[in-house]
Design a protein around this motif. Structure first.
Motif, PDB file in Angstrom:
ATOM      1  N   ALA A  68       0.848  -1.193   0.000  1.00  0.00           N
ATOM      2  CA  ALA A  68       0.000   0.000   0.000  1.00  0.00           C
ATOM      3  C   ALA A  68       0.881   1.238   0.000  1.00  0.00           C
ATOM      4  N   PRO A  69       0.435   2.316  -0.670  1.00  0.00           N
ATOM      5  CA  PRO A  69       1.229   3.543  -0.678  1.00  0.00           C
ATOM      6  C   PRO A  69       1.337   4.118   0.722  1.00  0.00           C
ATOM      7  N   SER A  70       2.478   4.711   1.010  1.00  0.00           N
ATOM      8  CA  SER A  70       2.688   5.289   2.329  1.00  0.00           C
ATOM      9  C   SER A  70       1.782   6.489   2.535  1.00  0.00           C
ATOM     10  N   ALA A  71       1.609   6.871   3.821  1.00  0.00           N
ATOM     11  CA  ALA A  71       0.783   8.033   4.148  1.00  0.00           C
ATOM     12  C   ALA A  71       1.360   9.294   3.517  1.00  0.00           C
ATOM     13  N   ALA A  72       2.690   9.384   3.485  1.00  0.00           N
ATOM     14  CA  ALA A  72       3.336  10.559   2.897  1.00  0.00           C
ATOM     15  C   ALA A  72       3.053  10.638   1.400  1.00  0.00           C
ATOM     16  N   ALA A  73       3.114   9.463   0.721  1.00  0.00           N
ATOM     17  CA  ALA A  73       2.851   9.437  -0.712  1.00  0.00           C
ATOM     18  C   ALA A  73       1.406   9.805  -1.002  1.00  0.00           C
ATOM     19  N   GLN A  74       0.492   9.279  -0.181  1.00  0.00           N
ATOM     20  CA  GLN A  74      -0.916   9.611  -0.347  1.00  0.00           C
ATOM     21  C   GLN A  74      -1.154  11.095  -0.123  1.00  0.00           C
ATOM     22  N   SER A  75      -0.476  11.647   0.898  1.00  0.00           N
ATOM     23  CA  SER A  75      -0.626  13.064   1.199  1.00  0.00           C
ATOM     24  C   SER A  75      -0.129  13.921   0.038  1.00  0.00           C
ATOM     25  N   THR A  76       0.997  13.545  -0.539  1.00  0.00           N
ATOM     26  CA  THR A  76       1.540  14.284  -1.681  1.00  0.00           C
ATOM     27  C   THR A  76       0.590  14.208  -2.862  1.00  0.00           C
ATOM     28  N   LYS A  77       0.073  13.020  -3.123  1.00  0.00           N
ATOM     29  CA  LYS A  77      -0.854  12.835  -4.247  1.00  0.00           C
ATOM     30  C   LYS A  77      -2.110  13.676  -4.053  1.00  0.00           C
ATOM     31  N   GLU A  78      -2.683  13.658  -2.851  1.00  0.00           N
ATOM     32  CA  GLU A  78      -3.892  14.439  -2.579  1.00  0.00           C
ATOM     33  C   GLU A  78      -3.619  15.934  -2.684  1.00  0.00           C
ATOM     34  N   ARG A  79      -2.428  16.347  -2.243  1.00  0.00           N
ATOM     35  CA  ARG A  79      -2.067  17.763  -2.338  1.00  0.00           C
ATOM     36  C   ARG A  79      -1.978  18.207  -3.801  1.00  0.00           C
ATOM     37  N   ILE A  80      -1.412  17.353  -4.631  1.00  0.00           N
ATOM     38  CA  ILE A  80      -1.323  17.664  -6.058  1.00  0.00           C
ATOM     39  C   ILE A  80      -2.720  17.724  -6.669  1.00  0.00           C
ATOM     40  N   LEU A  81      -3.570  16.762  -6.332  1.00  0.00           N
ATOM     41  CA  LEU A  81      -4.927  16.739  -6.878  1.00  0.00           C
ATOM     42  C   LEU A  81      -5.716  17.974  -6.444  1.00  0.00           C
ATOM     43  N   GLY A  82      -5.574  18.363  -5.182  1.00  0.00           N
ATOM     44  CA  GLY A  82      -6.278  19.540  -4.693  1.00  0.00           C
ATOM     45  C   GLY A  82      -5.831  20.808  -5.392  1.00  0.00           C
ATOM     46  N   ALA A  83      -4.519  20.947  -5.572  1.00  0.00           N
ATOM     47  CA  ALA A  83      -3.983  22.124  -6.262  1.00  0.00           C
ATOM     48  C   ALA A  83      -4.412  22.131  -7.724  1.00  0.00           C
ATOM     49  N   ALA A  84      -4.393  20.966  -8.353  1.00  0.00           N
ATOM     50  CA  ALA A  84      -4.789  20.868  -9.763  1.00  0.00           C
ATOM     51  C   ALA A  84      -6.261  21.235  -9.930  1.00  0.00           C
ATOM     52  N   GLU A  85      -7.096  20.756  -9.034  1.00  0.00           N
ATOM     53  CA  GLU A  85      -8.532  21.065  -9.104  1.00  0.00           C
ATOM     54  C   GLU A  85      -8.766  22.574  -9.046  1.00  0.00           C
ATOM     55  N   GLU A  86      -8.073  23.239  -8.137  1.00  0.00           N
ATOM     56  CA  GLU A  86      -8.235  24.692  -8.005  1.00  0.00           C
ATOM     57  C   GLU A  86      -7.726  25.428  -9.239  1.00  0.00           C
ATOM     58  N   LEU A  87      -6.583  25.015  -9.757  1.00  0.00           N
ATOM     59  CA  LEU A  87      -6.023  25.674 -10.938  1.00  0.00           C
ATOM     60  C   LEU A  87      -6.870  25.427 -12.183  1.00  0.00           C
ATOM     61  N   PHE A  88      -7.382  24.205 -12.338  1.00  0.00           N
ATOM     62  CA  PHE A  88      -8.232  23.913 -13.491  1.00  0.00           C
ATOM     63  C   PHE A  88      -9.532  24.712 -13.419  1.00  0.00           C
ATOM     64  N   ALA A  89     -10.053  24.885 -12.210  1.00  0.00           N
ATOM     65  CA  ALA A  89     -11.275  25.676 -12.052  1.00  0.00           C
ATOM     66  C   ALA A  89     -11.041  27.131 -12.440  1.00  0.00           C
ATOM     67  N   ARG A  90      -9.872  27.652 -12.101  1.00  0.00           N
ATOM     68  CA  ARG A  90      -9.556  29.066 -12.382  1.00  0.00           C
ATOM     69  C   ARG A  90      -9.157  29.318 -13.833  1.00  0.00           C
ATOM     70  N   HIS A  91      -8.289  28.439 -14.341  1.00  0.00           N
ATOM     71  CA  HIS A  91      -7.639  28.735 -15.617  1.00  0.00           C
ATOM     72  C   HIS A  91      -7.997  27.776 -16.754  1.00  0.00           C
ATOM     73  N   GLY A  92      -8.748  26.737 -16.471  1.00  0.00           N
ATOM     74  CA  GLY A  92      -9.021  25.734 -17.491  1.00  0.00           C
ATOM     75  C   GLY A  92      -7.895  24.723 -17.589  1.00  0.00           C
ATOM     76  N   PHE A  93      -8.096  23.694 -18.393  1.00  0.00           N
ATOM     77  CA  PHE A  93      -7.113  22.611 -18.468  1.00  0.00           C
ATOM     78  C   PHE A  93      -5.872  23.025 -19.253  1.00  0.00           C
ATOM     79  N   GLU A  94      -6.063  23.803 -20.292  1.00  0.00           N
ATOM     80  CA  GLU A  94      -4.925  24.268 -21.072  1.00  0.00           C
ATOM     81  C   GLU A  94      -4.220  25.432 -20.384  1.00  0.00           C
ATOM     82  N   GLY A  95      -5.002  26.280 -19.713  1.00  0.00           N
ATOM     83  CA  GLY A  95      -4.438  27.486 -19.108  1.00  0.00           C
ATOM     84  C   GLY A  95      -3.608  27.247 -17.865  1.00  0.00           C
ATOM     85  N   ALA A  96      -3.851  26.140 -17.169  1.00  0.00           N
ATOM     86  CA  ALA A  96      -3.097  25.828 -15.950  1.00  0.00           C
ATOM     87  C   ALA A  96      -1.799  25.108 -16.329  1.00  0.00           C
ATOM     88  N   SER A  97      -0.670  25.663 -15.939  1.00  0.00           N
ATOM     89  CA  SER A  97       0.619  25.069 -16.299  1.00  0.00           C
ATOM     90  C   SER A  97       1.139  24.167 -15.191  1.00  0.00           C
TER      91      SER A  97
END
Length: 208
Positions: free
Chosen positions: A3-32
């Motif tokens: 199973a993935p470690s808690a740290a790996a899961q935390s990093t993955k969730e942090r990336i997903l959360g940041a991506a969700e916010e950026l995609f909402a603001r800038h769109g899929f192409e606009g978010a770098s």
């Protein structure tokens, strides 16, 4: 496979959360990816390790929310599908209520903006992903609507379900004329929204 470690899961969730916010603001192409790594506090290697590509990251942003939503929808539909006493309103409630609950959840409103982007942007890869992974749930609902509306052709049922879906997305986005009053709780507002949307959709589905 371990199973993935808690740290790996935390990093993955942090990336997903940041991506969700950026995609909402800038769109899929606009978010770098540079914006993403800065917002998530990670390096590009971490994004590549967990997702492999930006397209896969976009898919995982949707999967994180839609797997849960469609699981709740499927469970609710299973309780009423095929029963002689089932009404159009029962099936609509199974379709609409879980979606409204998601849209009022923590982070849910942000995801609604991402979902609206998905419908607005012409992205064939994303459309195929959504169709391949979630079309079967829509087919289950459409099949039950068709059972309860035998006077309609299959094509007409699909037209009407598609319009109901559009009305639901509009209600979920929170950008309509009807806004929650200060003396109404979030829960009460969600129930009112569901009540009006189910009544409106039922009339449209059953129209001769």
């Amino acid at each position: 496979m371990p199973a993935p470690s808690a740290a790996a899961q935390s990093t993955k969730e942090r990336i997903l959360g940041a991506a969700e916010e950026l995609f909402a603001r800038h769109g899929f192409e606009g978010a770098s990816l540079r914006q993403l790594t800065s917002a998530a506090g990670v390096n590009l290697a971490a994004v590549n390790y967990h997702f492999g590509s930006k397209d896969r990251l976009v898919e995982e942003v949707f999967r994180r929310r839609l797997d849960q939503l469609n699981g709740h929808r499927s469970t609710a539909l299973a309780k009423v599908a095929g029963l002689p006493e089932t009404t159009i309103e029962d099936v609509l409630a199974a379709f609409i209520v879980p979606a409204l609950e998601l849209s009022h959840d923590a982070g849910g409103q942000l995801f609604m903006r991402v979902l609206v982007r998905a419908f607005a942007e012409d992205d064939d890869t994303l459309r195929k992903f959504l169709s391949d992974n979630y079309r079967h749930v829509m087919r289950m609902f459409t099949s039950e609507f068709a059972r309860l509306l035998p006077h309609l052709t299959k094509e007409e049922v699909y037209w009407r379900v598609d319009l109901v879906t559009g009305a639901l997305i509009h209600a979920m986005s929170g950008i309509g004329m009807i806004q929650r009053r200060s003396d109404v709780t979030e829960h009460e507002h969600r129930e009112l929204t569901a009540e009006h949307l189910i009544s409106f959709s039922a009339a449209g589905l059953m129209a001769r």
